[in-house]
Design a protein around this motif. Structure first.
Motif, PDB file in Angstrom:
ATOM      1  N   ARG A 117       0.850  -1.179   0.000  1.00  0.00           N
ATOM      2  CA  ARG A 117       0.000   0.000   0.000  1.00  0.00           C
ATOM      3  C   ARG A 117       0.889   1.234   0.000  1.00  0.00           C
ATOM      4  O   ARG A 117       1.330   1.672  -1.036  1.00  0.00           O
ATOM      5  CB  ARG A 117      -0.957  -0.018   1.193  1.00  0.00           C
ATOM      6  N   GLU A 118       1.184   1.792   1.143  1.00  0.00           N
ATOM      7  CA  GLU A 118       2.011   3.003   1.243  1.00  0.00           C
ATOM      8  C   GLU A 118       3.472   2.673   1.518  1.00  0.00           C
ATOM      9  O   GLU A 118       4.254   3.555   1.823  1.00  0.00           O
ATOM     10  CB  GLU A 118       1.465   3.884   2.366  1.00  0.00           C
ATOM     11  N   ASP A 119       3.831   1.423   1.406  1.00  0.00           N
ATOM     12  CA  ASP A 119       5.132   0.946   1.866  1.00  0.00           C
ATOM     13  C   ASP A 119       5.987   0.466   0.708  1.00  0.00           C
ATOM     14  O   ASP A 119       6.415  -0.665   0.647  1.00  0.00           O
ATOM     15  CB  ASP A 119       4.940  -0.163   2.890  1.00  0.00           C
ATOM     16  N   SER A 173     -11.801   5.484   2.251  1.00  0.00           N
ATOM     17  CA  SER A 173     -11.355   6.824   2.613  1.00  0.00           C
ATOM     18  C   SER A 173     -12.349   7.884   2.150  1.00  0.00           C
ATOM     19  O   SER A 173     -12.839   7.846   1.026  1.00  0.00           O
ATOM     20  CB  SER A 173      -9.991   7.115   1.981  1.00  0.00           C
ATOM     21  N   ASN A 211       1.386  -4.377   6.096  1.00  0.00           N
ATOM     22  CA  ASN A 211       1.697  -3.307   7.033  1.00  0.00           C
ATOM     23  C   ASN A 211       0.414  -2.529   7.264  1.00  0.00           C
ATOM     24  O   ASN A 211      -0.295  -2.198   6.319  1.00  0.00           O
ATOM     25  CB  ASN A 211       2.784  -2.388   6.478  1.00  0.00           C
ATOM     26  N   GLN A 263      -2.257   0.403   8.083  1.00  0.00           N
ATOM     27  CA  GLN A 263      -2.428   1.816   7.776  1.00  0.00           C
ATOM     28  C   GLN A 263      -3.057   2.486   8.994  1.00  0.00           C
ATOM     29  O   GLN A 263      -3.740   1.841   9.787  1.00  0.00           O
ATOM     30  CB  GLN A 263      -3.296   1.989   6.535  1.00  0.00           C
ATOM     31  N   GLU A 310      -5.195   5.384   9.269  1.00  0.00           N
ATOM     32  CA  GLU A 310      -6.495   6.034   9.266  1.00  0.00           C
ATOM     33  C   GLU A 310      -7.560   5.073   9.795  1.00  0.00           C
ATOM     34  O   GLU A 310      -7.534   3.879   9.508  1.00  0.00           O
ATOM     35  CB  GLU A 310      -6.868   6.473   7.841  1.00  0.00           C
ATOM     36  N   HIS A 325      -9.265   2.822   7.273  1.00  0.00           N
ATOM     37  CA  HIS A 325      -8.403   1.751   6.775  1.00  0.00           C
ATOM     38  C   HIS A 325      -8.192   0.689   7.856  1.00  0.00           C
ATOM     39  O   HIS A 325      -8.101  -0.505   7.547  1.00  0.00           O
ATOM     40  CB  HIS A 325      -7.060   2.301   6.296  1.00  0.00           C
ATOM     41  N   HIS A 326      -8.109   1.118   9.106  1.00  0.00           N
ATOM     42  CA  HIS A 326      -7.945   0.165  10.211  1.00  0.00           C
ATOM     43  C   HIS A 326      -9.146  -0.774  10.273  1.00  0.00           C
ATOM     44  O   HIS A 326      -8.982  -1.992  10.394  1.00  0.00           O
ATOM     45  CB  HIS A 326      -7.759   0.915  11.533  1.00  0.00           C
ATOM     46  N   ASP A 340      -8.926  -3.178   7.408  1.00  0.00           N
ATOM     47  CA  ASP A 340      -7.889  -4.185   7.629  1.00  0.00           C
ATOM     48  C   ASP A 340      -8.351  -5.264   8.606  1.00  0.00           C
ATOM     49  O   ASP A 340      -8.036  -6.448   8.428  1.00  0.00           O
ATOM     50  CB  ASP A 340      -6.603  -3.539   8.129  1.00  0.00           C
ATOM     51  N   MET A 393       4.267   2.366  10.107  1.00  0.00           N
ATOM     52  CA  MET A 393       4.160   3.788   9.792  1.00  0.00           C
ATOM     53  C   MET A 393       4.344   4.698  11.005  1.00  0.00           C
ATOM     54  O   MET A 393       4.193   5.899  10.885  1.00  0.00           O
ATOM     55  CB  MET A 393       2.795   4.077   9.167  1.00  0.00           C
ATOM     56  N   GLU A 411       0.527   2.334  17.453  1.00  0.00           N
ATOM     57  CA  GLU A 411      -0.579   2.679  16.580  1.00  0.00           C
ATOM     58  C   GLU A 411      -1.596   3.490  17.386  1.00  0.00           C
ATOM     59  O   GLU A 411      -1.715   3.300  18.594  1.00  0.00           O
ATOM     60  CB  GLU A 411      -1.248   1.412  16.038  1.00  0.00           C
TER      61      GLU A 411
END
Length: 171
Positions: A5-7, A38, A94, A96, A98, A101-102, A105, A125, A130
């Motif tokens: 994702r962002e990783d 989102s 990994n 996220q 927000e 998103h949590h 997940d 992140m 967290e």
């Protein structure tokens, strides 16, 4: 399967690092989700930057004998399809930060684990904890005296070869 994702990095990427250490082959998977929860989905220039990041990360993975598998559609359907197509026994991701998103997940982890596939999620992140761990600590009096978690050292860069799955790369 490692959900990307962002990783987009080989260095200090807990999901990719664990998968490369624990499994004989790894399939990095990026899903452009039609169902992104989102309230501010990435659009315009943000999509261009994401594309450039993924392209650069894919180049790094190719030096290790790997590549990103790209999918578009609903996240759960695409992840499950790649898991089944490759015969993978585990999903690594990994987390996220927000809240939307949590929640997504947690649903993803529950569904995949319910199908008998191991799911491992990692903190990637943040430096200490967290956001939902802090809330849980305030609610759970047993955790009040533990103090903050120690900051972990960055993981090394993944350098070992990441071969293709036995039946080849999924389309």
């Amino acid at each position: 399967v490692v959900l990307i994702r962002e990783d987009c990095r080989l260095h200090d990427n807990p999901a990719l690092h664990a998968a490369s250490e624990d499994h004989p082959w790894v399939v990095p998977l990026y899903v452009h989700g039609d169902d992104d929860p989102s309230p501010w989905p990435v659009r315009g220039a943000g999509l261009w930057w994401r594309h450039a990041s993924l392209e650069c990360f894919d180049s790094s993975l190719r030096l290790l004998g790997s590549r990103i598998v790209y999918r578009k559609g609903q996240l759960l359907e695409q992840v499950m399809d790649v898991l089944l197509a490759t015969g993978a026994t585990a999903l690594h991701l990994n987390l996220q930060l927000e809240p939307w998103h949590h929640t997504r997940d947690l649903e993803l982890e529950s569904t995949i684990a319910g199908s008998g596939i191991q799911v491992r999620s990692f903190t990637a992140m943040v430096m200490k904890f967290e956001p939902w761990e802090e809330r849980r600590a305030k609610k759970d009096s047993r955790l009040d005296d533990e103090g903050p978690r120690l900051v972990q050292e960055p993981l090394p860069t993944v350098r070992k070869k990441l071969p293709a799955p036995p039946d080849g790369w999924p389309m």
